[in-house]
Design a protein around this motif. Sequence first.
Motif, mmCIF file in Angstrom:
data_model
loop_
_atom_site.group_PDB
_atom_site.id
_atom_site.type_symbol
_atom_site.label_atom_id
_atom_site.label_comp_id
_atom_site.label_asym_id
_atom_site.label_seq_id
_atom_site.Cartn_x
_atom_site.Cartn_y
_atom_site.Cartn_z
ATOM 1 N N CYS A 1 -6.285 -1.629 -0.915
ATOM 2 C CA CYS A 1 -5.758 -2.015 0.390
ATOM 3 C C CYS A 1 -6.934 -2.165 1.347
ATOM 4 O O CYS A 1 -7.740 -1.243 1.491
ATOM 5 C CB CYS A 1 -4.787 -0.940 0.883
ATOM 6 N N CYS B 1 -6.742 0.482 4.703
ATOM 7 C CA CYS B 1 -7.175 1.878 4.613
ATOM 8 C C CYS B 1 -8.311 2.068 3.615
ATOM 9 O O CYS B 1 -8.918 3.126 3.560
ATOM 10 C CB CYS B 1 -6.000 2.779 4.233
ATOM 11 N N CYS C 1 0.844 -1.196 0.000
ATOM 12 C CA CYS C 1 0.000 0.000 0.000
ATOM 13 C C CYS C 1 0.881 1.249 0.000
ATOM 14 O O CYS C 1 1.762 1.398 0.844
ATOM 15 C CB CYS C 1 -0.907 -0.005 1.228
ATOM 16 N N CYS D 1 -1.579 5.131 5.847
ATOM 17 C CA CYS D 1 -2.062 3.777 6.128
ATOM 18 C C CYS D 1 -1.062 3.031 7.022
ATOM 19 O O CYS D 1 0.138 3.054 6.758
ATOM 20 C CB CYS D 1 -2.238 3.038 4.805
ATOM 21 N N ASN E 1 -0.221 4.344 0.404
ATOM 22 C CA ASN E 1 -0.879 5.436 1.132
ATOM 23 C C ASN E 1 -0.085 5.798 2.390
ATOM 24 O O ASN E 1 0.079 4.992 3.297
ATOM 25 C CB ASN E 1 -2.297 4.968 1.498
#
Length: 370
Positions: free
Chosen positions: A36, A39, A8, A13, A10
């Motif tokens: 994901c 998140c 992921c 996250c 992000n």
Amino acid sequence: MGPREQFCPNIVCPARGKVGEDNIVVHSRKEARYKCNICGKTFVETIGTPYYRLHYSEALMVIVAALIAHGCPLQAIVAAYHLDERTVMDWQGRVGRHCQRVHEHLVEQPQDLTHVQADEIRVKGQGKVIWLAMALMVSTRLWLGGVVAEKRDEHLILALMRTIRKCALAQPLLICVDGFRAYLQAIARAFRSPLPNGKRGRPQLISWPDIHIGQVIKRYQGKRVIDITRRMARGCLQTAQLLLLKSGGGTKLNTAFIERLNATFRSRLAVLVRRSRALIRNPQTLEPLMYLMGSIYNFCTEHKSLRLPGIVGGHKWIARTPAIAAGLIDHIWTIKELLLFRIPPPQWQPPKHRGRHSQTEMPLIARWCS
Ligand SMILES: [Zn+2]
């Protein structure tokens, strides 16, 4: 699509950067999009690579990157593939910056360098001179990085020494350079570590004890070398000799290994600096180009002197790149693999606040901060 190899991206996250944790699923095969489960965000396969939001085929970008890195004039690429010059310049910047991130992630990690050689090259452009200072680890031929500047001065050398410092462990190290005086002070400044004393404020910086500097000074008459002086500018010759032996870098102090690499960079850059208008206007566009060349050299190019004898009956030789010799990767990368390499974000850290972590934070910390 392989969700097990994805992580992921992000940044908020808790699972960011983690591979093989079963939190990534396929969101859309058509768009090559993953999701994901931690998140809930989706992301495309190419995020964090130069292919992100690219309107052309990946194969074309690989070809263009390979041509640029081998000194193919920009105008030739424009003519051959019917691309706009600005597109090619944009790709050069994109792939170069990507290679720089890969370089920082994989190469700029502390290791026992033993013997490093550094040198500067002068590249002539249209009415402008550009200096490129680079460093090489001798035993693995690994390119450690470089600095681009318009002047050959102490700032250039100090920046280069700081680059080497990022790659170095505090172990006996021989640095071979030319006779430029800026090296001595720059090495003394860069190779220091803070000594924690438990007090407030900036701790005292202690010089690394086992840094040996060898200088190789060449005297020229026209273009011919008429005399070579080799001397120790710092440290002792006996240790330097041991380090030379250990790194397989010859029997005398020399800068032959970096000069060989310089010649390659110089010939490829000279073409580019002369043939492109955009490069001349701004030498800073040369930096991504240097990282592209250096990364293709480190990760994708077989080095003859690094090959190992193979097994009887099988391959006669096992080919290796500098990055394989340094233990950074396990096979020769294609340029496509280099450009597709996604750098994982650093491990998630729980938010800082006073007191104990809350009931919702505890399980997240237990699972993702190990
Ligand atoms: Zn996530």
